[in-house]
Motif scaffolding. Structure first.
Motif, PDB file in Angstrom:
ATOM      1  N   THR A  54       7.997   5.771  -8.034  1.00 18.01           N
ATOM      2  CA  THR A  54       7.554   6.501  -9.239  1.00 18.01           C
ATOM      3  C   THR A  54       7.285   7.833  -9.119  1.00 18.01           C
ATOM      4  O   THR A  54       6.872   8.562 -10.237  1.00 18.01           O
ATOM      5  N   ILE A  89       5.960   1.857  -3.777  1.00 21.91           N
ATOM      6  CA  ILE A  89       5.504   1.960  -5.175  1.00 21.91           C
ATOM      7  C   ILE A  89       5.406   3.613  -5.602  1.00 21.91           C
ATOM      8  O   ILE A  89       5.926   4.193  -6.464  1.00 21.91           O
ATOM      9  N   PHE A 119      -4.727  -0.766  -8.774  1.00 23.15           N
ATOM     10  CA  PHE A 119      -5.248  -2.162  -8.624  1.00 23.15           C
ATOM     11  C   PHE A 119      -4.745  -2.388  -6.938  1.00 23.15           C
ATOM     12  O   PHE A 119      -5.596  -3.019  -6.184  1.00 23.15           O
ATOM     13  N   LEU A 120      -3.627  -1.997  -6.588  1.00 21.40           N
ATOM     14  CA  LEU A 120      -3.230  -2.520  -5.113  1.00 21.40           C
ATOM     15  C   LEU A 120      -4.446  -1.449  -4.353  1.00 21.40           C
ATOM     16  O   LEU A 120      -4.568  -2.016  -3.159  1.00 21.40           O
ATOM     17  N   MET A 173      -0.890  -0.239 -11.702  1.00 22.71           N
ATOM     18  CA  MET A 173      -0.548  -1.320 -10.833  1.00 22.71           C
ATOM     19  C   MET A 173      -0.935  -0.714  -9.444  1.00 22.71           C
ATOM     20  O   MET A 173      -1.358  -1.165  -8.812  1.00 22.71           O
ATOM     21  N   PHE A 174      -0.654   0.691  -9.234  1.00 20.76           N
ATOM     22  CA  PHE A 174      -0.696   1.280  -7.848  1.00 20.76           C
ATOM     23  C   PHE A 174      -2.228   1.348  -7.773  1.00 20.76           C
ATOM     24  O   PHE A 174      -2.877   1.094  -6.828  1.00 20.76           O
TER      25      PHE A 174
END
Length: 122
Positions: free
Chosen positions: A74, A70, A4-5, A1-2
């Motif tokens: 994490t 994020i 992709f962002l 996710m990170f």
């Protein structure tokens, strides 16, 4: 996710840079010229680029805040590996390297013994 962002953030940043550079500034800048008719008139282009800059800037800020949240959520505590704490490295006895004799320095050239002694000026 990170990841992709992060990729989306890079694309938005590059688009924002391009949009800002295309705008006409006080001195002319890199603004695109065009005909007086059609979609990209001088005023139409200015309105479109201004709106695009606003949208891309807002997107950049929102993505930055989201990625910071994020990354902070994490984060894992630091783990220290103590499995090798009581063990010592094996000792290997090594022989010292033999010392090589160094040659004697060359004798400095002798001073001219025949020259008269001249007193130094004071």
């Amino acid at each position: 996710m990170f990841a992709f962002l992060l990729i989306v953030q890079i694309v938005v940043a590059v688009s924002l840079i391009g949009t800002i550079l295309m705008q006409r500034s006080e001195g002319g800048g890199l603004g695109v010229g065009g005909s007086s008719s059609g979609f990209m008139t001088a005023r139409g282009a200015a309105d479109f680029l201004t709106r695009a800059t606003s949208v891309l800037g807002g997107t950049f800020i929102v993505l930055s805040i989201a990625m910071a949240a994020i990354a902070g959520a994490t984060r894992e505590p630091v783990k220290i590996d103590t499995s090798l704490a009581g063990k010592a490295a094996p000792f290997q006895e090594t022989q010292p390297a033999p010392v090589q004799p160094t040659p004697a320095p060359a004798k400095a050239p002798a001073q001219n013994q025949n020259a008269p002694a001249v007193p130094l000026a004071q």
